[in-house]
Design a protein around this motif. Structure first.
Motif, PDB file in Angstrom:
ATOM      1  N   TYR A  85      -0.967  35.150  11.568  1.00 34.42           N
ATOM      2  CA  TYR A  85      -2.863  34.466  10.283  1.00 34.42           C
ATOM      3  C   TYR A  85      -1.399  34.660   9.266  1.00 34.42           C
ATOM      4  O   TYR A  85      -1.511  35.419   8.786  1.00 34.42           O
ATOM      5  N   GLU A  86      -1.340  33.362   8.764  1.00 30.27           N
ATOM      6  CA  GLU A  86      -0.860  33.053   8.308  1.00 30.27           C
ATOM      7  C   GLU A  86      -2.039  32.286   7.311  1.00 30.27           C
ATOM      8  O   GLU A  86      -1.544  31.123   5.581  1.00 30.27           O
ATOM      9  N   GLY A  87      -3.637  32.652   6.839  1.00 29.69           N
ATOM     10  CA  GLY A  87      -4.454  31.805   6.581  1.00 29.69           C
ATOM     11  C   GLY A  87      -5.213  30.683   7.178  1.00 29.69           C
ATOM     12  O   GLY A  87      -4.473  30.298   8.585  1.00 29.69           O
ATOM     13  N   ALA A  88      -6.353  30.229   6.841  1.00 27.84           N
ATOM     14  CA  ALA A  88      -7.105  29.287   7.746  1.00 27.84           C
ATOM     15  C   ALA A  88      -6.199  27.978   7.734  1.00 27.84           C
ATOM     16  O   ALA A  88      -6.441  27.424   8.784  1.00 27.84           O
ATOM     17  N   GLY A  89      -4.916  27.355   7.322  1.00 27.66           N
ATOM     18  CA  GLY A  89      -4.610  26.631   7.359  1.00 27.66           C
ATOM     19  C   GLY A  89      -3.657  26.657   8.235  1.00 27.66           C
ATOM     20  O   GLY A  89      -3.209  25.525   8.951  1.00 27.66           O
ATOM     21  N   SER A  90      -3.166  27.975   8.653  1.00 30.24           N
ATOM     22  CA  SER A  90      -2.416  27.560   9.448  1.00 30.24           C
ATOM     23  C   SER A  90      -3.234  28.151  11.621  1.00 30.24           C
ATOM     24  O   SER A  90      -2.019  28.125  12.027  1.00 30.24           O
ATOM     25  N   LEU A  91      -4.404  27.293  11.615  1.00 35.43           N
ATOM     26  CA  LEU A  91      -4.980  27.503  12.436  1.00 35.43           C
ATOM     27  C   LEU A  91      -5.021  25.865  13.308  1.00 35.43           C
ATOM     28  O   LEU A  91      -5.206  25.261  12.560  1.00 35.43           O
ATOM     29  N   ALA A  92      -4.665  25.805  14.409  1.00 35.30           N
ATOM     30  CA  ALA A  92      -4.201  24.521  15.041  1.00 35.30           C
ATOM     31  C   ALA A  92      -5.672  24.676  16.013  1.00 35.30           C
ATOM     32  O   ALA A  92      -5.956  25.884  16.604  1.00 35.30           O
TER      33      ALA A  92
END
Length: 212
Positions: free
Chosen positions: A102-109
């Motif tokens: 997990y690298e932050g919400a922007g790293s989620l697809a």
């Protein structure tokens, strides 16, 4: 956590089977206002750190909540801000789980799984199913937990595989389930293969279960 475990919803003095209990609990979650779910998320992120197993963890295997599940987003960000390495699951075709960072919400697809729900999954490199063995603490999704720590899952089997993998490797992270207050019950139906969790976190607080 304040109070006593509640009776099983809808049981009326009986103990429903897993499928019946799942239906009842899912129906309650579906009816929850999204504002209540969002409030729960913020409180859980604070309550979770009442557990030393989370406050001091180097690596946590977690998950991204969906629908009426107690929200995990604020907790994921709080863990990452503390420098904790956070692993998130990637659902495989056979229902097993791979893992990514997990690298932050922007790293989620957003991933649509055929015939199943849409999930938010880490978009970075896959670390392999055995990456969960590195976790000091594993957060498990669930629908309820009994007074003895028995967890009721959704029945998909993905986390049964995770727990079996941990046991086979003789690895013993702290197992934690995040729930709404009303999902802590006096008793949930159990089968011989079911493994108890070590702790539960609800908006009322964190509670460790006694060792068996």
């Amino acid at each position: 956590m304040n109070g006593h475990p509640r009776d099983t919803p809808g049981a009326r003095g009986a103990h429903p089977d897993k499928q019946t209990l799942r239906r009842e609990l899912l129906a309650v979650r579906k009816a929850l206002p999204m504002s209540d779910v969002q409030k729960t998320e913020a409180v859980l992120a604070q309550r979770a750190f009442e557990l030393d197993a989370l406050a001091g963890a180097r690596t946590v295997a977690a998950y991204v909540s969906v629908g009426g599940e107690p929200g995990t987003g604020a907790l994921l960000d709080a863990l990452r801000a503390r420098g904790t390495r956070v692993l998130l699951p990637v659902l495989l075709a056979d229902n097993d789980l791979d893992w990514g960072l997990y690298e932050g919400a922007g790293s989620l697809a957003r991933v649509q799984h055929a015939g199943r729900m849409t999930l938010l999954e880490p978009s970075g490199p896959r670390l392999g199913p055995d990456a969960v063995l590195e976790a000091d603490t594993v957060l498990l999704p669930g629908l309820a937990v009994g007074a003895d720590g028995t967890r009721l899952g959704r029945g998909g089997g993905s986390y049964d595989r995770v727990l079996a993998r941990l046991e086979a490797a003789d690895t013993h992270p702290c197992l934690v389930v995040l729930l709404h207050d009303h999902e802590v019950l006096a008793e949930v139906p159990a089968e011989p293969h079911d493994k108890a969790v070590d702790a539960v976190v609800t908006p009322s607080g964190a509670r460790r279960f006694p060792l068996p």
